[in-house]
Structure formats: C-alpha cells, structure tokens
Design a protein around this motif. Structure first.
Motif, short mmCIF file in Angstrom:
data_model
loop_
_atom_site.label_atom_id
_atom_site.label_comp_id
_atom_site.label_asym_id
_atom_site.label_seq_id
_atom_site.Cartn_x
_atom_site.Cartn_y
_atom_site.Cartn_z
N PHE A 196 0.82 -1.21 0.00
CA PHE A 196 0.00 0.00 0.00
C PHE A 196 0.86 1.26 0.00
N ILE A 197 1.98 1.23 0.71
CA ILE A 197 2.89 2.38 0.71
C ILE A 197 3.49 2.59 -0.67
N HIS A 198 3.88 1.51 -1.35
CA HIS A 198 4.45 1.63 -2.70
C HIS A 198 3.40 2.15 -3.68
N ILE A 199 2.15 1.72 -3.53
CA ILE A 199 1.08 2.24 -4.39
C ILE A 199 0.91 3.74 -4.15
N ARG A 200 0.91 4.14 -2.89
CA ARG A 200 0.81 5.57 -2.56
C ARG A 200 1.98 6.34 -3.16
N ASN A 201 3.20 5.81 -3.03
CA ASN A 201 4.38 6.47 -3.59
C ASN A 201 4.30 6.56 -5.10
N TYR A 202 3.79 5.51 -5.72
CA TYR A 202 3.64 5.52 -7.18
C TYR A 202 2.70 6.66 -7.60
N LEU A 203 1.57 6.77 -6.93
CA LEU A 203 0.61 7.83 -7.26
C LEU A 203 1.20 9.21 -6.98
N HIS A 204 1.98 9.32 -5.93
CA HIS A 204 2.59 10.60 -5.56
C HIS A 204 3.72 10.99 -6.53
#
Length: 72
Positions: free
Chosen positions: A61-69
């Motif tokens: 979930f953190i990597h998905i958030r970072n990807y979107l950011h």
C-alpha cells in the motif's frame, strides 16, 4: 535449495534493488517495490510467516501511494 529458500533469496535481492532505486530518486522505484512485495508476499505465505505477510501487504500500500505521488 528448496522453493522457500529461492523465494527468500529473490525477495532479498529485489528489496535491495528497490531501496537502491528509491535512493536514486527514480520514479520507477515504487514499481520495483510492488514487484518486490509480490515476491515477499509469496514467500511469507509459503513459509507461513504471517506477520511478515501483514508487513508486506502494508508496504505494498505504501508503494502504491508512492507511485501515485511520484508520477506527477
């Protein structure tokens, strides 16, 4: 070498690559992280390491958030 050992080795190598790409501020780092976590999740499930499974899901979930950011 058993499947669990191979998965653990691949997971460790992929984690190093992920941290390296984040350190280089690459926009591809979250993608490497998500691929790495697929390996970690698989290893956690196969080895019945459920606390690690929980942590790997959280990191996904953190990597998905970072990807979107980072894509902006």
């Amino acid at each position: 070498m058993q499947l669990v050992d191979i998965l653990q080795l691949l997971a460790a190598i992929s984690a190093v690559i992920t941290v390296w790409t984040y350190g280089n501020k690459s926009s591809k780092a979250p993608v490497y992280g998500m691929v790495s976590n697929v390996i970690w999740i698989t290893w956690s499930y196969v080895s019945a390491n459920y606390f690690m499974l929980f942590m790997s899901l959280f990191f996904t979930f953190i990597h998905i958030r970072n990807y979107l950011h980072m894509r902006n």
